[in-house]
Design an enzyme around this catalytic site. Sequence first.
Site, PDB file in Angstrom:
ATOM      1  N   LEU A   1     -26.043 -29.278  -2.233  1.00  0.00           N
ATOM      2  CA  LEU A   1     -25.335 -30.606  -1.699  1.00  0.00           C
ATOM      3  C   LEU A   1     -24.570 -31.191  -2.620  1.00  0.00           C
ATOM      4  O   LEU A   1     -23.982 -32.404  -2.413  1.00  0.00           O
ATOM      5  CB  LEU A   1     -26.160 -31.344  -0.988  1.00  0.00           C
ATOM      6  CG  LEU A   1     -26.985 -30.609   0.340  1.00  0.00           C
ATOM      7  CD1 LEU A   1     -27.882 -31.713   0.900  1.00  0.00           C
ATOM      8  CD2 LEU A   1     -26.194 -30.168   1.309  1.00  0.00           C
ATOM      9  N   LYS A   2     -24.681 -31.089  -3.951  1.00  0.00           N
ATOM     10  CA  LYS A   2     -23.951 -31.524  -5.120  1.00  0.00           C
ATOM     11  C   LYS A   2     -23.834 -33.099  -5.001  1.00  0.00           C
ATOM     12  O   LYS A   2     -22.730 -33.749  -4.834  1.00  0.00           O
ATOM     13  CB  LYS A   2     -22.299 -30.981  -4.830  1.00  0.00           C
ATOM     14  CG  LYS A   2     -22.281 -29.548  -4.899  1.00  0.00           C
ATOM     15  CD  LYS A   2     -20.725 -29.238  -5.061  1.00  0.00           C
ATOM     16  CE  LYS A   2     -20.832 -27.420  -5.083  1.00  0.00           C
ATOM     17  NZ  LYS A   2     -20.940 -26.837  -3.769  1.00  0.00           N
ATOM     18  N   PHE A   3     -24.964 -33.822  -4.941  1.00  0.00           N
ATOM     19  CA  PHE A   3     -25.102 -35.094  -5.191  1.00  0.00           C
ATOM     20  C   PHE A   3     -24.153 -35.696  -6.283  1.00  0.00           C
ATOM     21  O   PHE A   3     -24.081 -35.277  -7.317  1.00  0.00           O
ATOM     22  CB  PHE A   3     -26.479 -35.641  -5.143  1.00  0.00           C
ATOM     23  CG  PHE A   3     -27.479 -35.277  -4.010  1.00  0.00           C
ATOM     24  CD1 PHE A   3     -27.021 -35.345  -2.750  1.00  0.00           C
ATOM     25  CD2 PHE A   3     -28.478 -34.546  -4.227  1.00  0.00           C
ATOM     26  CE1 PHE A   3     -27.896 -34.909  -1.538  1.00  0.00           C
ATOM     27  CE2 PHE A   3     -29.388 -34.160  -3.234  1.00  0.00           C
ATOM     28  CZ  PHE A   3     -29.159 -34.206  -1.788  1.00  0.00           C
TER      29      PHE A   3
ATOM     30  N   THR B   1     -28.877 -43.887  -5.834  1.00  0.00           N
ATOM     31  CA  THR B   1     -28.759 -43.084  -4.412  1.00  0.00           C
ATOM     32  C   THR B   1     -29.098 -41.750  -4.734  1.00  0.00           C
ATOM     33  O   THR B   1     -29.611 -41.059  -4.047  1.00  0.00           O
ATOM     34  CB  THR B   1     -27.124 -43.393  -4.119  1.00  0.00           C
ATOM     35  OG1 THR B   1     -27.295 -44.944  -3.723  1.00  0.00           O
ATOM     36  CG2 THR B   1     -26.940 -42.521  -2.650  1.00  0.00           C
TER      37      THR B   1
ATOM     38  N   THR C   1     -15.518 -23.537  -9.180  1.00  0.00           N
ATOM     39  CA  THR C   1     -14.673 -22.344  -9.393  1.00  0.00           C
ATOM     40  C   THR C   1     -13.362 -22.146  -8.639  1.00  0.00           C
ATOM     41  O   THR C   1     -12.656 -21.165  -8.889  1.00  0.00           O
ATOM     42  CB  THR C   1     -15.634 -21.067  -8.972  1.00  0.00           C
ATOM     43  OG1 THR C   1     -16.369 -21.266  -7.773  1.00  0.00           O
ATOM     44  CG2 THR C   1     -16.916 -20.900  -9.862  1.00  0.00           C
TER      45      THR C   1
ATOM     46  N   ARG D   1     -17.393 -11.827  -6.669  1.00  0.00           N
ATOM     47  CA  ARG D   1     -16.670 -11.340  -5.712  1.00  0.00           C
ATOM     48  C   ARG D   1     -17.048  -9.729  -6.017  1.00  0.00           C
ATOM     49  O   ARG D   1     -16.929  -9.181  -7.235  1.00  0.00           O
ATOM     50  CB  ARG D   1     -14.982 -11.553  -5.631  1.00  0.00           C
ATOM     51  CG  ARG D   1     -14.926 -12.794  -5.332  1.00  0.00           C
ATOM     52  CD  ARG D   1     -15.171 -13.136  -3.623  1.00  0.00           C
ATOM     53  NE  ARG D   1     -14.922 -14.220  -3.201  1.00  0.00           N
ATOM     54  CZ  ARG D   1     -15.771 -15.178  -3.103  1.00  0.00           C
ATOM     55  NH1 ARG D   1     -17.181 -15.157  -3.469  1.00  0.00           N
ATOM     56  NH2 ARG D   1     -15.510 -16.348  -2.534  1.00  0.00           N
TER      57      ARG D   1
END
EC number: 4.1.1.23
Length: 229
Positions: free
Chosen positions: A60-62, A68, A119, A180
């Site tokens: 979630l990359k806070f 917070t 990326t 990939r």
Amino acid sequence: MTPKLIVALDFDNQDNALQLVEKLDPNHCALKVGSELFTLLGPQFVKELVRREFKVFLDLKFHDIPNTVAKACYSAAELGVWMINVHAIGGLKMLQAARESLKTYGKDRPLLIAVTVLTSFEEGELASVGIRNTLPEQATHLAMLAREAGLDGVVSSAHEVKIIKQKCGENFITVTPGIRLPNNLKDDQSRVMTPQQAIREGSDFLVIGRPITQASNPYEVVSALLRDL
């Protein structure tokens, strides 16, 4: 032993996500739940994956004020996840607050890692947001900041893994998206590598999404990846 492969559940509905999950073995791969699926299905879906004994990376990359972010990390840990992440660009105080929030969990706390440079970024895009460093310089700078704050590692392109390991130590975890398969297009990812290339660069965990979830037979793709890794 924790698997090196993290399957990104890049789905927009629960049925398709669980159809894939039911074919996977928690001994062979971890699962990543990102913003789309978490927003759609919420904490109960994460708890269901944990109930099925999967290690879950809650992606979630806070990125917010320290208080917070600390509370968000604590709430994420309450779900029983294996790994959570924050944006390193949030700064030292934010990173330290995130780390401190997990202390009450002791040895059972989730791994806490920081996102360096997405990326999807290309070299010229850093300048457009006021950053004069090159991509490797910025990724390394933020990795060292995360290390200073006491985090376990970073999310980083495989292209920066070697220098990050040199600067932060071999035990500093590197989680690598932008993986990939040789026959896949780059789509919206700019700095990509194959699984084998990333492992050679020193990546500890590989996050693979669309090459698996959009495959005609995703289960065969997972099996082939596990054989290679």
